[in-house]
Scaffold this motif. Structure first.
Motif, PDB file in Angstrom:
ATOM      1  N   ASN A 353       0.774  -1.224  -0.061  1.00 40.02           N
ATOM      2  CA  ASN A 353      -0.201   0.103  -0.040  1.00 40.02           C
ATOM      3  C   ASN A 353       0.861   1.262  -0.152  1.00 40.02           C
ATOM      4  O   ASN A 353       0.593   2.066  -0.758  1.00 40.02           O
ATOM      5  CB  ASN A 353      -0.866  -0.004   1.132  1.00 40.02           C
ATOM      6  N   LYS A 354       2.003   1.190   0.829  1.00 35.68           N
ATOM      7  CA  LYS A 354       2.802   2.228   0.657  1.00 35.68           C
ATOM      8  C   LYS A 354       3.388   2.567  -0.409  1.00 35.68           C
ATOM      9  O   LYS A 354       3.592   3.761  -1.018  1.00 35.68           O
ATOM     10  CB  LYS A 354       4.007   2.118   1.836  1.00 35.68           C
ATOM     11  N   GLU A 355       4.004   1.360  -1.138  1.00 32.76           N
ATOM     12  CA  GLU A 355       4.354   1.607  -2.394  1.00 32.76           C
ATOM     13  C   GLU A 355       3.400   2.129  -3.453  1.00 32.76           C
ATOM     14  O   GLU A 355       3.578   2.787  -4.330  1.00 32.76           O
ATOM     15  CB  GLU A 355       4.973   0.318  -2.865  1.00 32.76           C
ATOM     16  N   LEU A 356       2.145   1.549  -3.344  1.00 33.76           N
ATOM     17  CA  LEU A 356       1.177   2.035  -4.270  1.00 33.76           C
ATOM     18  C   LEU A 356       0.592   3.545  -4.037  1.00 33.76           C
ATOM     19  O   LEU A 356       0.534   4.151  -5.034  1.00 33.76           O
ATOM     20  CB  LEU A 356      -0.148   0.969  -3.918  1.00 33.76           C
ATOM     21  N   GLU A 357       0.741   3.692  -2.779  1.00 30.16           N
ATOM     22  CA  GLU A 357       0.518   5.313  -2.576  1.00 30.16           C
ATOM     23  C   GLU A 357       1.718   6.259  -3.324  1.00 30.16           C
ATOM     24  O   GLU A 357       1.530   7.146  -3.788  1.00 30.16           O
ATOM     25  CB  GLU A 357       0.545   5.561  -1.224  1.00 30.16           C
ATOM     26  N   ARG A 358       2.809   5.622  -2.921  1.00 32.27           N
ATOM     27  CA  ARG A 358       3.946   6.401  -3.732  1.00 32.27           C
ATOM     28  C   ARG A 358       3.736   6.485  -4.989  1.00 32.27           C
ATOM     29  O   ARG A 358       4.133   7.626  -5.673  1.00 32.27           O
ATOM     30  CB  ARG A 358       5.304   5.638  -3.170  1.00 32.27           C
ATOM     31  N   LEU A 363       1.904   9.069 -10.287  1.00 28.71           N
ATOM     32  CA  LEU A 363       1.041   9.169 -11.463  1.00 28.71           C
ATOM     33  C   LEU A 363       0.303  10.509 -11.212  1.00 28.71           C
ATOM     34  O   LEU A 363       0.221  10.961 -12.232  1.00 28.71           O
ATOM     35  CB  LEU A 363       0.091   8.120 -11.351  1.00 28.71           C
ATOM     36  N   ARG A 364      -0.173  10.815 -10.046  1.00 31.83           N
ATOM     37  CA  ARG A 364      -0.822  12.183 -10.018  1.00 31.83           C
ATOM     38  C   ARG A 364       0.233  13.205 -10.387  1.00 31.83           C
ATOM     39  O   ARG A 364      -0.113  14.194 -10.883  1.00 31.83           O
ATOM     40  CB  ARG A 364      -1.174  12.221  -8.542  1.00 31.83           C
ATOM     41  N   ILE A 427     -10.486  10.592 -10.197  1.00 28.61           N
ATOM     42  CA  ILE A 427     -11.243   9.861  -9.492  1.00 28.61           C
ATOM     43  C   ILE A 427     -10.869   9.196  -8.357  1.00 28.61           C
ATOM     44  O   ILE A 427     -11.268   9.559  -7.194  1.00 28.61           O
ATOM     45  CB  ILE A 427     -12.329   8.949 -10.287  1.00 28.61           C
ATOM     46  N   GLY A 428      -9.621   8.691  -8.453  1.00 28.82           N
ATOM     47  CA  GLY A 428      -9.012   7.839  -7.294  1.00 28.82           C
ATOM     48  C   GLY A 428      -8.171   8.792  -6.591  1.00 28.82           C
ATOM     49  O   GLY A 428      -8.060   8.464  -5.162  1.00 28.82           O
ATOM     50  N   TYR A 429      -7.816   9.815  -6.892  1.00 28.38           N
ATOM     51  CA  TYR A 429      -7.054  10.636  -6.124  1.00 28.38           C
ATOM     52  C   TYR A 429      -7.953  11.598  -5.134  1.00 28.38           C
ATOM     53  O   TYR A 429      -7.653  12.199  -3.996  1.00 28.38           O
ATOM     54  CB  TYR A 429      -6.009  11.551  -6.777  1.00 28.38           C
ATOM     55  N   GLN A 430      -8.969  12.034  -5.743  1.00 21.70           N
ATOM     56  CA  GLN A 430     -10.026  13.062  -4.688  1.00 21.70           C
ATOM     57  C   GLN A 430     -10.213  12.410  -3.622  1.00 21.70           C
ATOM     58  O   GLN A 430     -10.690  11.230  -3.566  1.00 21.70           O
ATOM     59  CB  GLN A 430     -11.110  13.278  -5.676  1.00 21.70           C
TER      60      GLN A 430
END
Length: 584
Positions: A353-358, A363-364, A427-430
């Motif tokens: 999850n941490k890696e995904l958040e990073r 990506l953002r 959509i996923g970042y909001q």
């Protein structure tokens, strides 16, 4: 001549005495006959009584008489039994370890004192077999002699049932209570020892890997013997238990001091006050040997059928206890393993999850870069292309004008594509918190946004009563705007007719958007929600092919599902669900 005359009174008296004597004789004969008849009846009752009956002289301690049932019970003749007493046809000990001699004296004295006694007693027949019996003692009138009448009923079947039921109930109750295996086996052993005379039991548990026997329960055996047996390797001629565990079959050793199975253990046997040992293998449901259940006796002897039945049942009960304990340990190990795996997976998931958040942050950042750095040169290309179009004279260099039109159109499509990609990625970042949203207000906003399209196509859009849901309002506007916009766009025969409904379906709202458009073939139902999936030529129906993918992502972010039902040429209905939840 003097004549002597008889006195009438004397004659009468003499005659009367003779009559009385005769009457007495007749009464005596009748009484003797009745006595003989009574004695005959008593002898018949005595001889054909269903139970064994013995008459005991309390002074000598010997039997005065016995009936045929007693002869059959003891396997001895009436004459031989007349030389014996109850202790002679009993084992040395009774249940609980009490001496047969002391117990017999106490019971006889109680009967002489006028107490009617009924009690359990183990007898032994001529073959040495021990028989559980129920005995009833009653003092009998016998002149000056103290005589006791004993009624004896053999109760092997009843005793077996009692032993099995009591052992089963004790074991199952302990298991249900969650007691340890040691406590369960101790209870089983003590229960059997209390109900069988002069006998002690043991349970040994077999280690499946080492094939060694280990202590399970033996509360009445001396500690030195239990220590000696601990770790015994199962194999041929390794005592009764080691051999039974090795062969998986019952082993009966009537005299351990004179049997080859025990030859290697003579020093231990000399210290052990037992002579017979019978061992029953404890077998699992899968026919695996789990251990042994053994019975030990102080004198050399063969088992009776009752004892064989009891040792078999005891081994079965021990198997239940051991298998339950192993299953419990296996479940505990599995749970521990699952907990370790869950902890490991949880840690890995947290790291992922941490890696995904990073990665999402990257990506953002890329999306923002794309929105700024990519759109700026694209706008320049498009704007300058449009300026050139206005400067080129109509008919002058038509080929250049055509090429320039392609450049402008491509730039505009690229601009729309980038806008849609940015919209999808956002959509996923909001992280706007969910709130109460009235769907009818959402529809009104959508119709305002689509006013031009509605007017151009003369679309008829209706909706029933719409609920208040919990969600992200801008995204719900985006969702319905894409669905209604597609319904307006994909039609052949104007005007487009679109109808919205919503109803409660369990713990969620089911919303539908129905149109009368061109419809969708069933094989494309799932594909239309994929990225860049277009079913029609761009010249006929413009667009980037991302709109339904955005709808799917919005619905899934809200915890719902989206799907379509359609008929080619008649129209489509898009359904999506929104969970019913409280606003926090």
């Amino acid at each position: 001549m003097d004549v002597k005359r008889e006195d009438p009174a004397e004659t009468l008296t003499s005659d009367h005495s003779g009559v009385e004597v005769e009457a007495l004789r007749e009464e005596l004969c009748e009484a003797q006959a009745a006595l003989r008849e009574s004695e005959e009846r008593l002898r018949t009752l005595f001889a054909y009584a269903p139970e064994a009956i013995v008459m005991l002289d309390a002074e000598t301690g010997r039997f005065i008489d016995v009936n045929p049932r007693a002869e059959a019970l003891f396997g001895l003749s009436r004459e031989r039994l007349a030389e014996l007493g109850p202790v002679d046809v009993s084992p040395p000990y009774q249940p609980g370890g009490a001496s047969s001699l002391e117990s017999a004296i106490a019971h006889v004295q109680a009967a002489l004192d006028g107490t009617e006694l009924t009690f359990e007693w183990w007898h032994r027949n001529a073959e040495g077999q021990q028989l559980p019996c129920e005995v009833r003692l009653v003092r009998m009138p016998w002149g000056s002699r103290n005589v006791i009448r004993g009624s004896i009923t053999e109760i092997s079947v009843r005793k077996q049932f009692e032993l099995c039921e009591r052992g089963r109930s004790q074991v199952l109750e302990r298991i249900a209570r969650g007691d340890s295996l040691s406590d369960v086996l101790q209870t089983l052993v003590k229960t059997i020892e209390e109900l069988l005379p002069g006998m002690v039991c043991s349970v040994l548990i077999l280690d499946q890997e080492t094939r060694c026997l280990h202590f399970g329960a033996a509360p009445s055996l001396p500690q030195f013997y239990n220590d000696a047996v601990e770790g015994l390797k199962a194999g041929p001629a390794t005592g009764s238990c080691g051999t039974a565990a090795h062969t998986g079959k019952r082993v009966i050793v009537a005299d351990i001091r004179n049997h080859p199975y025990w030859a290697a253990y003579l020093p231990i046997i000399e210290r052990l006050d037992v002579r017979a040992c019978w061992s029953e293998p404890i077998i699992s449901l899968e026919s695996t040997v789990l251990g042994t259940f053994a019975m030990y006796y102080c004198e050399p002897r063969e088992p009776v059928q009752l004892e064989l039945d009891v040792i078999e049942t005891s081994a079965q009960l021990a198997a239940i206890a051991i298998e339950h304990d192993r299953t419990k340990k296996l479940l505990s190990d599995v749970n521990a393993s699952l907990e370790r795996r869950v902890a490991s997976r949880t840690q890995a998931l947290a790291e992922a999850n941490k890696e995904l958040e990073r990665s999402n942050d990257e990506l953002r950042q890329f999306a923002y870069i794309a929105s700024h750095d990519l759109q700026e040169p694209l706008r320049m290309v498009t704007n300058f292309g449009q300026l050139l179009q206005r400067k080129i004279q109509v008919g002058a260099d038509a080929e250049s004008a055509e090429y320039l039109g392609y450049v402008v159109e491509g730039g505009q499509r690229m601009q729309a594509l980038i806008d849609d990609l940015l919209e999808y990625s956002e959509i996923g970042y909001q992280s706007r918190p969910f709130q109460a949203v009235k769907l009818d207000r959402v529809v009104q906003l959508v119709l305002a946004n689509l006013r031009a399209s509605v007017q151009d196509t003369q679309a008829e859009i209706t909706y029933g009563e719409l609920p208040t849901v919990v969600g992200d309002k801008p995204q719900l506007v985006q969702l319905l705007q894409n669905l209604i916009g597609n319904a307006i766009k994909f039609h052949d025969q104007p005007p487009p007719k679109i109808h919205l409904t919503a109803e409660q379906n369990g713990a969620e709202w089911l919303v539908s958007v129905r149109d009368n458009g061109i419809g969708i073939a069933p094989e494309f139902y799932s594909r239309i929600f994929e990225f860049f999936r277009r079913l029609h030529n761009r010249d006929r129906f413009p667009g980037t092919g991302i709109g339904l993918a955005i709808c799917k992502r919005v619905v899934e972010r809200h915890g719902g599902r989206i799907w379509v039902e359609s008929t080619l040429g008649e129209g489509s209905t898009f359904f999506f669900t929104l969970p019913m939840r409280d606003v926090k």
